[in-house]
Design an enzyme around this catalytic site. Sequence first.
Site, short mmCIF file in Angstrom:
data_model
loop_
_atom_site.label_atom_id
_atom_site.label_comp_id
_atom_site.label_asym_id
_atom_site.label_seq_id
_atom_site.Cartn_x
_atom_site.Cartn_y
_atom_site.Cartn_z
N CYS A 72 -7.30 3.23 25.15
CA CYS A 72 -7.19 4.69 25.38
C CYS A 72 -6.80 5.07 26.81
O CYS A 72 -7.51 4.74 27.77
CB CYS A 72 -8.52 5.35 25.00
SG CYS A 72 -8.38 7.15 25.12
N ARG A 104 -2.50 9.30 6.64
CA ARG A 104 -1.64 9.86 7.70
C ARG A 104 -0.98 8.74 8.52
O ARG A 104 -1.67 7.89 9.08
CB ARG A 104 -2.44 10.79 8.61
CG ARG A 104 -1.56 11.48 9.67
CD ARG A 104 -2.30 12.56 10.43
NE ARG A 104 -2.92 13.48 9.50
CZ ARG A 104 -4.23 13.72 9.46
NH1 ARG A 104 -5.04 13.13 10.29
NH2 ARG A 104 -4.73 14.56 8.58
N CYS A 138 -9.56 20.92 12.13
CA CYS A 138 -10.11 19.58 12.29
C CYS A 138 -10.49 19.44 13.76
O CYS A 138 -9.81 20.01 14.63
CB CYS A 138 -9.05 18.55 11.90
SG CYS A 138 -9.63 16.84 12.10
N CYS A 171 -12.67 10.41 30.54
CA CYS A 171 -13.72 10.03 29.57
C CYS A 171 -14.52 8.83 30.06
O CYS A 171 -13.97 7.88 30.62
CB CYS A 171 -13.08 9.73 28.22
SG CYS A 171 -14.31 9.38 26.94
N CYS A 207 -5.62 20.11 14.62
CA CYS A 207 -6.69 19.20 15.02
C CYS A 207 -6.91 19.26 16.53
O CYS A 207 -5.99 19.04 17.31
CB CYS A 207 -6.32 17.79 14.59
SG CYS A 207 -7.59 16.60 15.05
N CYS A 260 -12.96 2.46 25.60
CA CYS A 260 -12.07 2.08 24.50
C CYS A 260 -10.78 1.46 25.09
O CYS A 260 -10.05 2.14 25.83
CB CYS A 260 -11.75 3.28 23.63
SG CYS A 260 -13.23 4.23 23.20
N CYS A 290 -12.33 12.79 8.19
CA CYS A 290 -11.04 12.22 8.56
C CYS A 290 -11.38 10.96 9.35
O CYS A 290 -11.94 11.05 10.44
CB CYS A 290 -10.27 13.23 9.41
SG CYS A 290 -8.75 12.55 10.10
N1 SAM Z 1 -13.07 10.96 22.21
C1 SAM Z 1 -13.17 11.10 20.82
C2 SAM Z 1 -13.42 9.77 20.12
O1 SAM Z 1 -13.09 8.73 20.67
O2 SAM Z 1 -13.94 9.82 19.00
C3 SAM Z 1 -11.96 11.77 20.18
C4 SAM Z 1 -10.57 11.50 20.71
S1 SAM Z 1 -9.99 9.81 20.55
C5 SAM Z 1 -8.55 9.86 21.55
C6 SAM Z 1 -9.43 9.76 18.86
C7 SAM Z 1 -8.78 8.51 18.37
O3 SAM Z 1 -7.48 8.38 18.90
C8 SAM Z 1 -9.41 7.18 18.67
O4 SAM Z 1 -10.52 6.89 17.88
C9 SAM Z 1 -8.27 6.23 18.36
O5 SAM Z 1 -8.29 5.86 17.00
C10 SAM Z 1 -7.03 7.08 18.64
N2 SAM Z 1 -6.29 6.57 19.82
C11 SAM Z 1 -6.62 6.72 21.10
N3 SAM Z 1 -5.74 6.10 21.92
C12 SAM Z 1 -4.82 5.54 21.11
C13 SAM Z 1 -3.64 4.77 21.35
N4 SAM Z 1 -3.28 4.41 22.57
N5 SAM Z 1 -2.91 4.37 20.29
C14 SAM Z 1 -3.29 4.72 19.04
N6 SAM Z 1 -4.39 5.44 18.76
C15 SAM Z 1 -5.14 5.86 19.77
C1 DTB Z 2 -6.19 9.90 15.26
O1 DTB Z 2 -6.57 9.06 14.41
N1 DTB Z 2 -5.13 9.75 16.04
C2 DTB Z 2 -4.98 10.90 16.92
C3 DTB Z 2 -6.12 11.84 16.45
N2 DTB Z 2 -6.80 11.06 15.48
C4 DTB Z 2 -7.00 12.45 17.43
C5 DTB Z 2 -4.96 10.54 18.36
C6 DTB Z 2 -3.87 9.56 18.74
C7 DTB Z 2 -3.89 9.40 20.22
C8 DTB Z 2 -2.75 8.56 20.73
C9 DTB Z 2 -2.83 8.36 22.20
C10 DTB Z 2 -2.71 9.63 23.01
O2 DTB Z 2 -1.79 10.44 22.77
O3 DTB Z 2 -3.49 9.80 23.94
FE1 SF4 Z 3 -12.94 8.51 25.32
FE2 SF4 Z 3 -10.56 7.71 24.56
FE3 SF4 Z 3 -12.70 6.40 23.71
FE4 SF4 Z 3 -12.22 8.89 22.79
S1 SF4 Z 3 -10.97 7.08 22.45
S2 SF4 Z 3 -14.16 8.07 23.50
S3 SF4 Z 3 -11.26 9.80 24.59
S4 SF4 Z 3 -12.00 6.57 25.83
#
Ligand code: SAM
Ligand code: DTB
Ligand code: SF4
Length: 349
Positions: A82, A282, A150, A75, A119, A79, A210
């Site tokens: 992430c 959740r 979702c 990506c 989802c 963030c 959501c």
């Molecule tokens: N890329 C899209 C976005 O960012 O909207 C969708 C997928 S993104 C992984 C969805 C959500 O996962 C993020 O907004 C964040 O709240 C959660 N997330 C990602 N990495 C995480 C982590 N290490 N621990 C907890 N939540 C995480």
């Molecule tokens: C949300 O709020 N949490 C989920 C889902 N929406 C997409 C994602 C959590 C991701 C945790 C880190 C990972 O597994 O990469």
């Molecule tokens: Fe990309 Fe992760 Fe940010 Fe979603 S949360 S936009 S997957 S870097």
Amino acid sequence: MSHAPTQELKPVVLHRPALPAAAAPAATWPLEDVLALFDLPFTDLMFRAQQSHRLNFPDGDVELATLLSIKTGGCEEDCGYCPQAARYDTGVEAKKILDIETVLDAARQARDNGATRFCMGAAWRSPKQRDMVKVEEMVREVKALGLETCATLGMLEEGQANRLKEAGLDYYNHNLDSAPEFYDSVISTRAYQDRLDTLGRVREAGLKVCCGGIVGMGETRMQRAGLIAQLANLNPYPESVPVNHLVQVEGTPLFGMDPLDPFEFVRTIAVARITMPKARVRLSAGRRQMGEAVQAMCFLAGANSIFYGDKLLTTDNPEAGDDRMLLDKLGLTTRAAMLERVQQSACGG
Ligand code: SAM
Ligand code: DTB
Ligand code: SF4
């Protein structure tokens, strides 16, 4: 499982400073009022959260939502939490979008294991035209399996939300992630307002929202209250509120952060329950690191949904069998079991 009839719940007088009355859906939540909830003695906060929960969810079921990463890694966003951001060396490999059969196999398995919501998550800043066609097909086919759908695909342009709605999408997940005051220290490639704009388009299209965030990223209690106030003041507030505990992944900037006091996490759930009384709150990422006792407190605090299945997107979630045992131990019933019971009684069975 039957709970005490809601009409038997008596209003309780707490000998504490006055707090806002139980929220009606259109009420707004000033930050000070949200913070006042966080500042309550723990047992008073839990009591208020329980009252709100039982008044609004008399069946007391827990929704099981299964996640599938339909497009993993690579990506372009930054963030700080992430593991899928290409710029961090986390060991997550960038993969192509999954084919439809792989998605449907996972969805069937999720349904057969008792999930009611599926989802689909993609590591995109926003979906491209060619992606949309594939995701729409996934949504249509997953919906046809009898699951709630979702998707979380990043920011949506005008028109994309409508297309997803037409394909049969029920919910769109797009998180605010943190309070606006903290946000810029975690993400720089997209603004808070971009997120609000996407949420506006999702609502306009008639999709259910959501939307939640992450705690444990080094924010203050005031900033946790700021996140909840933002969510609760969306008009209307989200139907689903995922509260994620940061999963610390080596290679991300937030790896090595001081761990959050688990009671603060439980408080965040309780405040979400009180301020968004009809939302599915959740208990999301981070359960594996939490242990059963903290999870049980989260259910007491009003959480009534979990991600169910051995994987979140790239990190581990508790094993499904362990979750079933935990729910059993706590005497909690699932949404699927609840719906089955309703159907049976409608058929006179
Ligand atoms: N890329 C899209 C976005 O960012 O909207 C969708 C997928 S993104 C992984 C969805 C959500 O996962 C993020 O907004 C964040 O709240 C959660 N997330 C990602 N990495 C995480 C982590 N290490 N621990 C907890 N939540 C995480
Ligand atoms: C949300 O709020 N949490 C989920 C889902 N929406 C997409 C994602 C959590 C991701 C945790 C880190 C990972 O597994 O990469
Ligand atoms: Fe990309 Fe992760 Fe940010 Fe979603 S949360 S936009 S997957 S870097």
